[in-house]
Design a protein around this motif. Structure first.
Motif, PDB file in Angstrom:
ATOM      1  N   ARG A  10       0.815  -1.216   0.000  1.00  6.90           N
ATOM      2  CA  ARG A  10       0.000   0.000   0.000  1.00  6.90           C
ATOM      3  C   ARG A  10       0.847   1.264   0.000  1.00  6.90           C
ATOM      4  O   ARG A  10       0.358   2.335  -0.307  1.00  6.90           O
ATOM      5  CB  ARG A  10      -0.909   0.019   1.227  1.00  6.90           C
ATOM      6  CG  ARG A  10      -1.958  -1.052   1.176  1.00  6.90           C
ATOM      7  CD  ARG A  10      -2.872  -0.961   2.344  1.00  6.90           C
ATOM      8  NE  ARG A  10      -3.814  -2.070   2.329  1.00  6.90           N
ATOM      9  CZ  ARG A  10      -4.723  -2.269   3.247  1.00  6.90           C
ATOM     10  NH1 ARG A  10      -4.822  -1.436   4.252  1.00  6.90           N
ATOM     11  NH2 ARG A  10      -5.536  -3.289   3.161  1.00  6.90           N
ATOM     12  N   SER A  19      -5.662  -4.003  -7.096  1.00 10.69           N
ATOM     13  CA  SER A  19      -7.073  -3.895  -6.739  1.00 10.69           C
ATOM     14  C   SER A  19      -7.383  -2.505  -6.193  1.00 10.69           C
ATOM     15  O   SER A  19      -6.504  -1.793  -5.716  1.00 10.69           O
ATOM     16  CB  SER A  19      -7.455  -4.962  -5.714  1.00 10.69           C
ATOM     17  OG  SER A  19      -6.666  -4.838  -4.564  1.00 10.69           O
ATOM     18  N   HIS A  43      -9.901  -0.478  -3.512  1.00 16.00           N
ATOM     19  CA  HIS A  43     -10.776  -0.613  -2.352  1.00 16.00           C
ATOM     20  C   HIS A  43     -11.563   0.693  -2.205  1.00 16.00           C
ATOM     21  O   HIS A  43     -10.977   1.771  -2.211  1.00 16.00           O
ATOM     22  CB  HIS A  43      -9.973  -0.849  -1.069  1.00 16.00           C
ATOM     23  CG  HIS A  43      -9.117  -2.058  -1.116  1.00 16.00           C
ATOM     24  ND1 HIS A  43      -9.601  -3.323  -0.915  1.00 16.00           N
ATOM     25  CD2 HIS A  43      -7.790  -2.200  -1.360  1.00 16.00           C
ATOM     26  CE1 HIS A  43      -8.611  -4.194  -1.025  1.00 16.00           C
ATOM     27  NE2 HIS A  43      -7.503  -3.540  -1.288  1.00 16.00           N
ATOM     28  N   SER A  44     -12.872   0.597  -2.097  1.00 17.87           N
ATOM     29  CA  SER A  44     -13.714   1.779  -1.883  1.00 17.87           C
ATOM     30  C   SER A  44     -14.193   1.803  -0.443  1.00 17.87           C
ATOM     31  O   SER A  44     -14.596   0.776   0.106  1.00 17.87           O
ATOM     32  CB  SER A  44     -14.919   1.744  -2.813  1.00 17.87           C
ATOM     33  OG  SER A  44     -14.503   1.869  -4.142  1.00 17.87           O
ATOM     34  N   GLU A  96     -11.206   6.052  -2.257  1.00 15.23           N
ATOM     35  CA  GLU A  96     -10.704   4.848  -2.924  1.00 15.23           C
ATOM     36  C   GLU A  96      -9.209   4.734  -2.670  1.00 15.23           C
ATOM     37  O   GLU A  96      -8.513   5.738  -2.574  1.00 15.23           O
ATOM     38  CB  GLU A  96     -10.964   4.903  -4.427  1.00 15.23           C
ATOM     39  CG  GLU A  96     -12.412   4.765  -4.789  1.00 15.23           C
ATOM     40  CD  GLU A  96     -12.640   4.705  -6.285  1.00 15.23           C
ATOM     41  OE1 GLU A  96     -13.719   4.247  -6.674  1.00 15.23           O
ATOM     42  OE2 GLU A  96     -11.756   5.102  -7.058  1.00 15.23           O
ATOM     43  N   SER A 148      -4.187  -0.843  -4.128  1.00 15.92           N
ATOM     44  CA  SER A 148      -3.197  -1.693  -3.472  1.00 15.92           C
ATOM     45  C   SER A 148      -2.783  -2.784  -4.451  1.00 15.92           C
ATOM     46  O   SER A 148      -3.469  -3.055  -5.432  1.00 15.92           O
ATOM     47  CB  SER A 148      -3.731  -2.301  -2.179  1.00 15.92           C
ATOM     48  OG  SER A 148      -4.756  -3.218  -2.453  1.00 15.92           O
TER      49      SER A 148
END
Length: 129
Positions: free
Chosen positions: A28, A72, A74-75, A88, A91
C-alpha cells in the motif's frame, strides 16, 4: 544485476519469506506501489527493511521472484446526517518466492513517483562484510 527495490519491508516479513516457499504481500506504500507496477510474473525484485531515504550502497536485502501480481481498488464509504464521504485506495498483492540474499552495489534511481532501481549482487551465506 538491476532490480526494482521495495523498501521499508518489515524484518519479520523478510524472515518469513526466507523460511517459506511462497508468500503473498499486500503493498500500500505509494513508492513501493510504483515499483510493483513495473513488475510482472517471473521478474525478480529486491526487498529490504531499509527505508527509502536510507537506501545506499552496501544495503542488504532479499531477492525474490514474482509468481503472481494483482492490482485492486478498495472503496470506503462513510456517512452521517450531514455528509457522505467516499474514498478509494489502490493496493497491489504480489506472491513472492525467495531466491537468495543480496547486497546493493549502486542505487540507480531513487526518485519519488518512480520505481526504485538498484544494482545488486547475490551474496553467499558465508560472505562476511
Amino acid at each position: 544485476m538491476e532490480y526494482i527495490a521495495l523498501t521499508g519491508i518489515a524484518d519479520s516479513v523478510i524472515e518469513i519469506l526466507k523460511n517459506h516457499d511462497l508468500r503473498t504481500l499486500e503493498i500500500r506504500n505509494p513508492q513501493n506501489f510504483f515499483g510493483v507496477l513495473g513488475l510482472n510474473a517471473g521478474d525478480s525484485v529486491l526487498l529490504t527493511s531499509t527505508s527509502l531515504q536510507d537506501l545506499t550502497d552496501g544495503t542488504q536485502g532479499l531477492i525474490a521472484r514474482v509468481v503472481q501480481k494483482q492490482i485492486s481498488v478498495h472503496s470506503f464509504v462513510s456517512s452521517n446526517e450531514l455528509y457522505i464521504e467516499e474514498r478509494e485506495a489502490l493496493s497491489a498483492r504480489i506472491q513472492l518466492e525467495c531466491r537468495c540474499m543480496a547486497r546493493v552495489r549502486n542505487v540507480i534511481s531513487n526518485e519519488i513517483g518512480k520505481p526504485v532501481i538498484v544494482d545488486a549482487r547475490e551474496i553467499s551465506c558465508y560472505e562476511a562484510r
